[in-house]
Design an enzyme around this catalytic site. Structure first.
Site, PDB file in Angstrom:
ATOM      1  N   GLY A 125      11.608  -4.047   2.697  1.00 23.85           N
ATOM      2  CA  GLY A 125      12.670  -4.207   1.975  1.00 23.85           C
ATOM      3  C   GLY A 125      12.940  -5.599   1.188  1.00 23.85           C
ATOM      4  N   CYS A 162      -0.396   2.962  10.391  1.00 19.74           N
ATOM      5  CA  CYS A 162       0.155   4.132   9.812  1.00 19.74           C
ATOM      6  C   CYS A 162       0.987   4.839  10.681  1.00 19.74           C
ATOM      7  CB  CYS A 162      -0.745   5.130   9.123  1.00 19.74           C
ATOM      8  SG  CYS A 162      -0.060   6.589   8.176  1.00 19.74           S
ATOM      9  N   GLY A 204       0.661  10.809   4.924  1.00 23.79           N
ATOM     10  CA  GLY A 204      -0.272  11.324   5.837  1.00 23.79           C
ATOM     11  C   GLY A 204      -1.657  10.822   5.280  1.00 23.79           C
ATOM     12  N   GLY A 230      12.532   0.333   2.863  1.00 18.73           N
ATOM     13  CA  GLY A 230      13.638  -0.127   2.357  1.00 18.73           C
ATOM     14  C   GLY A 230      14.356  -1.192   2.847  1.00 18.73           C
ATOM     15  N   GLY A 267       7.477  -2.691  -2.144  1.00 20.12           N
ATOM     16  CA  GLY A 267       7.227  -1.305  -2.300  1.00 20.12           C
ATOM     17  C   GLY A 267       8.387  -0.543  -2.510  1.00 20.12           C
ATOM     18  N   ALA A 288       6.110  10.588   4.900  1.00 18.04           N
ATOM     19  CA  ALA A 288       5.076  10.811   5.725  1.00 18.04           C
ATOM     20  C   ALA A 288       3.842  11.530   4.829  1.00 18.04           C
ATOM     21  CB  ALA A 288       5.379  11.911   6.592  1.00 18.04           C
ATOM     22  N   SER A 298       0.956  -1.311  -0.057  1.00 18.85           N
ATOM     23  CA  SER A 298      -0.072  -0.033  -0.184  1.00 18.85           C
ATOM     24  C   SER A 298       0.891   1.322  -0.069  1.00 18.85           C
ATOM     25  CB  SER A 298      -0.766   0.011   1.238  1.00 18.85           C
ATOM     26  OG  SER A 298      -1.753   1.210   1.287  1.00 18.85           O
ATOM     27  N   LYS A 315      -2.605  -5.044   9.103  1.00 20.49           N
ATOM     28  CA  LYS A 315      -1.247  -4.628   8.741  1.00 20.49           C
ATOM     29  C   LYS A 315      -0.572  -4.085  10.362  1.00 20.49           C
ATOM     30  CE  LYS A 315       1.939  -2.060   5.433  1.00 20.49           C
ATOM     31  NZ  LYS A 315       1.916  -1.490   4.339  1.00 20.49           N
TER      32      LYS A 315
END
Lengths: 287, 267
Positions: free
Chosen positions: A228, A116, A61, A201, A249, A59, A9, A149
């Site tokens: 990662g 988040c 948001g 990452g 991602g 970020a 996501s 998540k």
């Protein structure tokens, strides 16, 4: 799912056109939307995403057009034959339920973003009770699979995973980003407008692999590793730790949109070299 | 890394028009015309800006429009800005094209001036149509003239050159002349019309798009175009005519920070 790689996501997930491209051109087995909320959210001001030596710091948001505006994007994806997971965010249990119910008809699964790092206040995934309540409430309304998540920003991720298991979650996504900060020494200020952000990452991988491993030892539900994954070898590490699939991602930035195809073929290479027939054979092998 | 953040000082400020200033930075950026920088003003915002100077010290040319550009216009020589550049794909000058047409409206002229300079350097014959609302807002006419480009000027109010839009001048010009390639940057509705005119004469064209950017490096997806799925910040901001034809939102709408569609006002 045609393969075990899923777009995480927040990456190229703000519209149907973007997600469709990742699915077909990129070769992802499934794609996860940007987290959708009840109302449209502009998110934070820029800088929202910056590269640092250690990884990618963001970020955003939870910027999104609101789930009602996104339904036409989901319909478009369905019509195009894309396997899509709708990421859902709420400020309360009732908001999680509203958004999840609103998008369920157009998605193959729902992922509850309980974690988040870029919104104010305590995260659902930092509380066993809130995680349990959110999952249970959504599960009671939905027929499609529900993922949760989780955040690595906790002292004991296994307890949160257990709470989600008790609430009958179908799979855990492990994990979201690590809360972090970058200060520019010449500007003498944090670079992100939100000051702090989520670090992703390569640097996230050992942390998330540890989380997957700890959870897999104690919990008996499917785990999707996230953090990662750049290569097939990274994915294999997650499988060995107990994950059945991985999300990708940040690697899209460095290996291109077709990173999913690359990772899949590298997983095949590993299996062949090591004499395995399928991924199933190596899941949890390191435990 | 794709583009590391560099915090640098403003070296020089040039007042181009009443509402447009050029900021020469204390850094050099190896870039193609049409590539852009993400420009960060600490405590304010970070926005994409076309690089208007790429030989020597890099520069950006900024129209005072919203909060960010207003703050940038208040900056003084020696103030700092954060720069991530060069980003995106610049204009493509093809070896086989000998005679090119450049069409720029308003602040859209900013990335076209270095393009004209490079084209002339490569031995191409450059014709430019430069438009603005009024004479005092015309940008970089001197830079085009300096390199020997043939320049046509249009103003909405007729205070200089042809009264009307750049596309009016383009229509007249294409009736008597043809070009090997056309490069267009300006308000999106202008670009739609200019592309139509070029297409009618079968002239290959490139446009440069503006969208709301967040990451600027092709990862967040905020600027992905409907229809084609191109990332404006990565595959763009310049697109060939045959690429932009696949983008259903071109000339129709863009998406704001929340991802909500905002429709263009048709003139």
């Amino acid at each position: 799912m045609r393969n075990p790689t899923i777009l995480a996501s927040g990456v190229l997930s703000a519209s149907g056109a973007a997600l469709k491209r990742v699915y077909f051109e990129g070769g992802a087995g499934a794609v996860v939307t940007k987290s959708l909320s009840v109302e449209a959210r502009e998110g934070h001001k820029n800088p929202t995403v910056i590269e640092i030596e250690e990884g990618l710091l963001n970020a955003v948001g939870l910027a999104n057009p609101g789930y009602k505006n996104f339904i036409k994007e989901l319909k478009y994806l369905k019509e195009s034959g894309v396997v899509v997971v709708a990421s859902v965010f709420g400020k309360s249990i009732s908001e999680y339920v509203e958004v999840a119910c609103g998008v369920a008809k157009y998605a193959d699964a729902v992922e509850l973003n309980l974690s988040c790092p870029n919104v104010e206040g305590k995260l659902f995934a930092q509380s066993e009770n809130l995680s349990y309540e959110a999952v249970r409430a959504v599960k009671s309304k939905l027929k499609i699979p529900v993922f949760a998540k989780l955040t690595p920003n906790v002292t004991d991720i296994v307890s949160v995973a257990k709470a989600c298991e008790e609430a009958k979650v179908d799979a855990l996504v492990v994990t979201n980003t690590v809360k972090a900060m970058k200060i520019d020494i010449y500007a003498k200020k944090p670079v992100l407008a939100n000051k702090t952000g989520g670090l992703s990452g390569r640097c996230l991988k050992p942390i998330a692999v540890r989380c997957v491993y700890e959870i897999a030892k104690e919990v008996d539900i499917d785990i999707i590793g996230c953090g990662g994954v750049f290569t097939g070898e990274d994915a294999v590490e997650y499988f060995l730790a107990g994950a059945k699939a991985v999300q990708i991602g940040t690697a899209v930035l460095y290996r291109g949109i077709d990173v999913f195809k690359k990772v899949c073929s590298e997983i095949e290479d590993y299996l062949r070299k090591e004499g395995f027939e399928s991924i199933e054979e190596i899941i949890g092998l390191a435990i | 890394m794709i583009a590391k953040l560099h915090v640098t000082k403003i070296r020089e400020i040039i007042k181009e028009t009443r509402r447009i200033k050029t900021f020469i930075l204390d850094m050099k950026i190896k870039a193609q015309p049409g590539q852009f920088a993400m420009v960060w003003l600490p405590d304010v915002d970070e926005k994409p800006m076309a690089l208007s100077y790429i030989d020597g010290y890099a520069g950006i040319t900024v129209l005072k429009l919203g909060d960010f550009t207003k703050k940038l216009h208040e900056a003084k020589v020696g103030d700092i800005v954060g720069i991530r550049a060069p980003l995106g794909r610049g204009f493509k000058l093809r070896d086989e094209d000998k005679k090119i047409l450049i069409v720029g409206g308003g602040i859209g002229v900013a990335p076209l001036a270095p393009l004209a300079e490079k084209a002339v350097e490569e031995g191409k014959e450059v014709t430019a149509i430069i438009g603005a609302v009024t004479k005092s807002e015309l940008l970089f006419v001197n830079r085009f003239e300096k390199v020997g480009a043939k320049v046509y000027i249009t103003t909405d109010d007729g205070t200089a050159g042809i009264k009307g839009f750049t596309t009016d001048a383009m229509r007249m010009l294409l009736e008597k002349e043809t070009f090997d390639a056309c490069y267009i940057c300006g308000p999106e509705i202008m670009m739609v019309k200019a592309l139509e005119l070029a297409r009618a004469k079968k002239i290959p064209s490139q446009v440069s798009l503006h969208r709301y950017f967040k990451c600027g490096i092709g990862i967040c997806g905020a600027c992905v175009l409907d229809g084609c799925g191109y990332r404006v910040c990565k595959e763009g901001p310049t697109f060939w005519d045959f690429e932009i034809e696949k983008c259903s939102e071109f000339g129709s709408y863009w998406r704001n920070a929340a991802g909500v569609k905002v429709y263009f006002k048709k003139k």
